[in-house]
Structures are given as C-alpha cells and as structure tokens.
Design a protein around this motif. Structure first.
Motif, PDB file in Angstrom:
ATOM      1  N   VAL A   1       1.443  -1.134  -0.234  1.00  0.00           N
ATOM      2  CA  VAL A   1      -0.042  -0.085  -0.105  1.00  0.00           C
ATOM      3  C   VAL A   1       0.600   1.254  -0.203  1.00  0.00           C
ATOM      4  CG1 VAL A   1      -1.793   1.359   1.700  1.00  0.00           C
ATOM      5  CG2 VAL A   1      -1.899  -1.392   1.015  1.00  0.00           C
ATOM      6  N   ALA A   2       2.075   1.140   0.574  1.00  0.00           N
ATOM      7  CA  ALA A   2       2.832   2.638   0.553  1.00  0.00           C
ATOM      8  C   ALA A   2       3.367   2.466  -1.063  1.00  0.00           C
ATOM      9  CB  ALA A   2       3.858   2.045   1.522  1.00  0.00           C
ATOM     10  N   VAL A   3       3.842   1.849  -1.494  1.00  0.00           N
ATOM     11  CA  VAL A   3       4.566   2.009  -2.247  1.00  0.00           C
ATOM     12  C   VAL A   3       3.117   2.475  -3.671  1.00  0.00           C
ATOM     13  CG1 VAL A   3       5.738   0.517  -4.548  1.00  0.00           C
ATOM     14  CG2 VAL A   3       6.257   0.120  -1.995  1.00  0.00           C
ATOM     15  N   ILE A   4       1.708   1.743  -3.289  1.00  0.00           N
ATOM     16  CA  ILE A   4       0.814   2.162  -4.067  1.00  0.00           C
ATOM     17  C   ILE A   4       0.718   3.322  -4.650  1.00  0.00           C
ATOM     18  CG2 ILE A   4      -1.246   2.043  -5.228  1.00  0.00           C
ATOM     19  CD1 ILE A   4      -0.755  -1.384  -4.891  1.00  0.00           C
ATOM     20  N   LEU A   5       0.960   3.937  -2.780  1.00  0.00           N
ATOM     21  CA  LEU A   5       0.284   5.532  -2.671  1.00  0.00           C
ATOM     22  C   LEU A   5       1.181   6.447  -2.945  1.00  0.00           C
ATOM     23  CD1 LEU A   5      -1.510   5.131   1.500  1.00  0.00           C
ATOM     24  CD2 LEU A   5      -2.162   5.741  -0.713  1.00  0.00           C
ATOM     25  N   VAL A   6       2.936   6.066  -2.921  1.00  0.00           N
ATOM     26  CA  VAL A   6       4.112   6.640  -3.416  1.00  0.00           C
ATOM     27  C   VAL A   6       3.684   7.276  -4.583  1.00  0.00           C
ATOM     28  CG1 VAL A   6       6.340   7.427  -3.550  1.00  0.00           C
ATOM     29  CG2 VAL A   6       5.340   6.402  -1.291  1.00  0.00           C
ATOM     30  N   ASN A   7       3.681   6.389  -5.105  1.00  0.00           N
ATOM     31  CA  ASN A   7       3.247   6.004  -7.103  1.00  0.00           C
ATOM     32  C   ASN A   7       2.590   5.291  -7.439  1.00  0.00           C
ATOM     33  OD1 ASN A   7       4.145   6.938  -9.723  1.00  0.00           O
ATOM     34  ND2 ASN A   7       5.299   7.759  -9.274  1.00  0.00           N
ATOM     35  N   PRO A   8       1.101   5.804  -8.004  1.00  0.00           N
ATOM     36  CA  PRO A   8       0.025   4.406  -8.184  1.00  0.00           C
ATOM     37  C   PRO A   8       0.340   4.362  -9.707  1.00  0.00           C
ATOM     38  CG  PRO A   8      -1.198   6.726  -8.553  1.00  0.00           C
ATOM     39  CD  PRO A   8       0.238   7.047  -7.726  1.00  0.00           C
ATOM     40  N   TYR A   9       0.880   4.685 -10.006  1.00  0.00           N
ATOM     41  CA  TYR A   9       1.532   4.238 -11.740  1.00  0.00           C
ATOM     42  C   TYR A   9       2.121   2.962 -11.731  1.00  0.00           C
ATOM     43  CZ  TYR A   9      -1.438   8.300 -12.648  1.00  0.00           C
ATOM     44  OH  TYR A   9      -2.117   8.871 -13.179  1.00  0.00           O
ATOM     45  N   GLY A  10       3.123   2.610 -10.900  1.00  0.00           N
ATOM     46  CA  GLY A  10       3.569   1.637 -10.565  1.00  0.00           C
ATOM     47  C   GLY A  10       5.414   1.798 -10.168  1.00  0.00           C
ATOM     48  N   ILE A  11       6.622   1.096  -9.719  1.00  0.00           N
ATOM     49  CA  ILE A  11       7.613   1.318  -9.789  1.00  0.00           C
ATOM     50  C   ILE A  11       8.425   1.886 -10.843  1.00  0.00           C
ATOM     51  CG2 ILE A  11      10.183   0.218  -8.898  1.00  0.00           C
ATOM     52  CD1 ILE A  11       7.770  -1.581  -7.518  1.00  0.00           C
ATOM     53  N   VAL A  12       8.190   1.515 -12.036  1.00  0.00           N
ATOM     54  CA  VAL A  12       8.600   2.057 -13.414  1.00  0.00           C
ATOM     55  C   VAL A  12       8.167   3.235 -13.291  1.00  0.00           C
ATOM     56  CG1 VAL A  12       8.568   1.882 -15.501  1.00  0.00           C
ATOM     57  CG2 VAL A  12       8.488  -0.241 -14.752  1.00  0.00           C
ATOM     58  N   ALA A  13       7.292   3.459 -13.265  1.00  0.00           N
ATOM     59  CA  ALA A  13       6.807   5.426 -13.597  1.00  0.00           C
ATOM     60  C   ALA A  13       7.185   6.145 -11.814  1.00  0.00           C
ATOM     61  CB  ALA A  13       5.410   5.464 -13.094  1.00  0.00           C
ATOM     62  N   LEU A  14       7.765   5.644 -11.002  1.00  0.00           N
ATOM     63  CA  LEU A  14       8.561   5.911 -10.108  1.00  0.00           C
ATOM     64  C   LEU A  14      10.160   6.165 -10.589  1.00  0.00           C
ATOM     65  CD1 LEU A  14       8.432   6.962  -6.578  1.00  0.00           C
ATOM     66  CD2 LEU A  14       9.286   4.743  -6.437  1.00  0.00           C
ATOM     67  N   PHE A  15      10.526   5.758 -11.523  1.00  0.00           N
ATOM     68  CA  PHE A  15      11.635   5.381 -11.434  1.00  0.00           C
ATOM     69  C   PHE A  15      11.777   6.296 -12.970  1.00  0.00           C
ATOM     70  CE2 PHE A  15      13.068   0.901 -10.511  1.00  0.00           C
ATOM     71  CZ  PHE A  15      13.406   1.487  -9.158  1.00  0.00           C
ATOM     72  N   ALA A  16      10.942   6.851 -13.399  1.00  0.00           N
ATOM     73  CA  ALA A  16      10.637   7.638 -14.675  1.00  0.00           C
ATOM     74  C   ALA A  16      11.182   9.315 -14.047  1.00  0.00           C
ATOM     75  CB  ALA A  16       9.758   7.409 -15.055  1.00  0.00           C
ATOM     76  N   ARG A  17      10.346   9.392 -12.426  1.00  0.00           N
ATOM     77  CA  ARG A  17      10.028  10.511 -12.715  1.00  0.00           C
ATOM     78  C   ARG A  17      11.104  10.949 -11.937  1.00  0.00           C
ATOM     79  NH1 ARG A  17       5.351  10.990  -8.660  1.00  0.00           N
ATOM     80  NH2 ARG A  17       6.517  10.940  -6.728  1.00  0.00           N
ATOM     81  N   LEU A  18      11.579   9.935 -10.902  1.00  0.00           N
ATOM     82  CA  LEU A  18      12.745  10.400 -10.378  1.00  0.00           C
ATOM     83  C   LEU A  18      14.210  11.154 -11.000  1.00  0.00           C
ATOM     84  CD1 LEU A  18      12.929   7.885  -7.187  1.00  0.00           C
ATOM     85  CD2 LEU A  18      12.293   9.718  -7.210  1.00  0.00           C
ATOM     86  N   ARG A  19      14.175   9.961 -12.149  1.00  0.00           N
ATOM     87  CA  ARG A  19      14.850  10.000 -13.372  1.00  0.00           C
ATOM     88  C   ARG A  19      15.082  11.407 -14.101  1.00  0.00           C
ATOM     89  NH1 ARG A  19      14.240   5.692 -15.939  1.00  0.00           N
ATOM     90  NH2 ARG A  19      13.112   6.287 -17.978  1.00  0.00           N
ATOM     91  N   GLY A  20      13.444  11.691 -14.407  1.00  0.00           N
ATOM     92  CA  GLY A  20      14.002  13.435 -14.681  1.00  0.00           C
ATOM     93  C   GLY A  20      13.582  14.368 -14.459  1.00  0.00           C
ATOM     94  N   GLY A  21      13.557  14.588 -12.845  1.00  0.00           N
ATOM     95  CA  GLY A  21      13.944  15.056 -11.831  1.00  0.00           C
ATOM     96  C   GLY A  21      15.221  15.537 -11.894  1.00  0.00           C
ATOM     97  N   ARG A  22      16.202  14.031 -11.440  1.00  0.00           N
ATOM     98  CA  ARG A  22      17.860  14.923 -11.875  1.00  0.00           C
ATOM     99  C   ARG A  22      18.071  14.942 -13.095  1.00  0.00           C
ATOM    100  NH1 ARG A  22      18.130   9.224 -10.224  1.00  0.00           N
ATOM    101  NH2 ARG A  22      17.867   8.500 -11.913  1.00  0.00           N
TER     102      ARG A  22
END
Length: 334
Positions: free
Chosen positions: A300-321
């Motif tokens: 639940v914690a992972v989904i709340l951080v990014n509901p579009y999945g871990i792949v989208a979370l990595f993409a968002r972090l990479r875009g932020g960098r």
C-alpha cells in the motif's frame, strides 16, 4: 538508439539471471524463491496482455492457471504422457474457456468485468473440489515422480533445470508482449483502453482484438500452470484456483511494477515475491496473519507513493535529476 539500449539492458539482465544459479546452492531456499520470481514475472506479463494493454482487469486468471496444472498432471497420471504434451491440452482447454467467457464478459466494463472473471475462477475451484474422482478433490493431486532427471518428463534432481525453464519461458513471454505492444495489435488494444467506442468508430474490431489477446493470455497462463505443477509436485483446488494465491498476485505484480509496461511485471515480481517470503520467514507460523499484514502495508505504501507503479516512479526520479542538471547548467551560464 534508445531501443537498442533497452534491448542491451534486457540482454544483460538475462545473462545475469542465467549466471546467478551457478553461485547458489541448487537445492537451497534461495533457488526456489528465484524460481517463483521468474514464474510470477511471466504470469504478470501474460496478465498484462489484457489487463495492461486493454484495461480488462481480470481477477480470474487462476482458472486458466489451474486448468494447465490439472490437465497435464491428470494426463501424466492416467496415460503417462509427458507434461510437454499434456500442457498442449491444458492450453487448448484454457483458450476454450477464455472463448466461452468472452461472450458474456466482453460486454461488461470496469469492476463488473473484474467480478465476472472472479466468479469464473471461483467456479473452477468448486468444480475441482467436487470432481474428486478426477482431480483428487480437497485432498489435492500429486504429480507422478520418476527417479532420475528427465527433460522429457520435466523432472529433475534439483530445481536448477526448472529455474532455466522458467527463465527461458519468461524471456519468450516478454518478447511476445514487446512484439504485441509495439505492433499494430498493441496500438489497437491501447485505443480500446483509452476509449472503446472511439476505437470502434475508427475501424477497430474491438471484440476480435480483445478475444485474440485473451486467448493468448489464457494459453500462456495455462502453460505456466504446468510448469508450476512440475515444480511443486503437489497442489489442491484451494491453492491453485485461489484468489489471493494466484489471481490477485499476478495482477498485483503487473500493477505494482507498472501496468502495460514491459519492465513492470519483472520489477513487480522481483519486489513482491521476496517481500512476501521475507515477511513469512520473519513472522513464522506463530503469527501468520502478521506476515500478510506487514506485506500488505509495504504494498500500500508503494502504491500511495506512486499509483502508476515502480517503473513510473523511476521515470519520475530520473526526470527530476535531469531537470536538476539542466537548472544547474543554466545557472552556470554567464
């Protein structure tokens, strides 16, 4: 260039996983966990064909999985057939069930479709429990074991050969998903996902496209059911057709990793299966419910951080960098 880089990354990952068993105990617990990771990654990829590309959220894929396991095992018991032959019967029966289910369920949308597929999986569980003369009923069914290793009978002294069978299967299923996603069928499925009525207006045969995806998904899931049966050597209806054990978990693997993406089920399985095993080993039998509770909190914690999945979370972090580097570069200019 980007596609070649992605293929190179997947190729390197496949080589790494191919070499990994060489440094692990072939009879050890770690090898069994890795086998389950590969199995559920392949299951998530099969589910992704309908759940990810076409947004047909199925909660009844355990029906296809169980059909593959039971068909190959029963044919092996009764006629001594190799599981490689028996799985063809299981795949055909699973595809037939998917065809029969398509008539009433393809008219349903959203949670109504999910509930209908859930009912199909539950119906198969009841049938398997009731038809005890064929399936063994609630007692379960055992795969006939022959001493010695045999690729033809899919039986080995250690789980290392099973691991490589799972790995090759995962590579093939992932390649098929990649091919479909980047091809014409993938575009049609994504058009259905966005707006089915609009897709029909522009000429997409929505029923046919969804049917082909469902048949492929069902057949692959049944084949993986055979692999699981030969890996475990014993199963029962409540486990093999269980909602939490397989139907929800294979969907969760794809959703948590990144639904509709190639890497999503791979990442989701690499996260969920070890996390579940770790929770079970930590809490043990003394507090079995707590293991599921702790495991659920993390998900639940992972989904709340990014509901579009871990792949989208990595993409968002990479875009932020990238934005940070760009901003620092802009500040450095005179």
């Amino acid at each position: 260039m980007a596609r070649r880089g992605t293929l190179a990354a997947y190729g390197g990952l496949a080589i790494l996983f191919a070499l990994l068993p060489l440094v692990l105990d072939p009879r050890g617990y770690e090898m069994r966990v890795l086998c389950l990771v590969l199995l559920f990654a392949a299951l998530g990829q099969a589910w992704n064909l309908v759940g990810g590309l076409a947004n047909q959220i199925s909660l009844g894929h355990a029906a296809y999985f169980g059909i593959g396991a039971y068909a190959s095992t029963i044919l092996q018991q009764v006629a001594g057939l190799s599981p490689w032959i028996g799985t063809l019967a299981g795949m055909a029966l699973a595809a037939l069930l998917a065809l029969l289910l398509s008539v009433p369920t393809f008219r349903l949308k959203g949670h109504y479709f999910a509930l209908a597929t859930l009912a199909a999986g539950e119906a198969m569980r009841v049938i398997a429990n009731s038809w005890s003369d064929l399936t063994g009923g609630p007692v379960g069914i055992s795969v006939p074991f022959n001493p010695g290793s045999s690729v033809w009978m899919m039986q080995f002294q250690t789980v290392r050969p099973n691991y490589y069978i799972f790995l090759v299967t995962l590579i093939l299923v992932t390649a098929l998903f990649w091919r479909i996603k980047t091809g014409a069928m993938g575009y049609r499925l994504r058009a259905i996902k966005e707006n089915e009525q609009a897709a029909e207006v522009i000429g997409v045969d929505t029923y046919r496209v969804k049917l082909v995806a469902s048949l492929l998904s069902a057949a692959i899931t049944a084949f993986l059911g055979t692999l699981y049966a030969q890996f475990q050597f014993f199963f029962d209806p409540d486990t093999i057709f269980g909602l939490a054990a397989f139907s929800v978990k294979m969907a969760l693997v794809a959703i948590l990793g990144g639904v509709g993406t190639v890497a999503g089920p791979l990442i989701g399985a690499a996260f969920i299966i070890p996390m579940e095993e770790l929770a079970n080993s930590y809490f043990g039998n003394s507090a079995a419910g707590l293991s599921q509770f702790a495991y659920g909190i993390v998900l639940v914690a992972v989904i709340l951080v990014n509901p579009y999945g871990i792949v989208a979370l990595f993409a968002r972090l990479r875009g932020g960098r990238r934005r940070d580097r760009a901003s620092r570069g802009g500040e450095a200019r005179p």
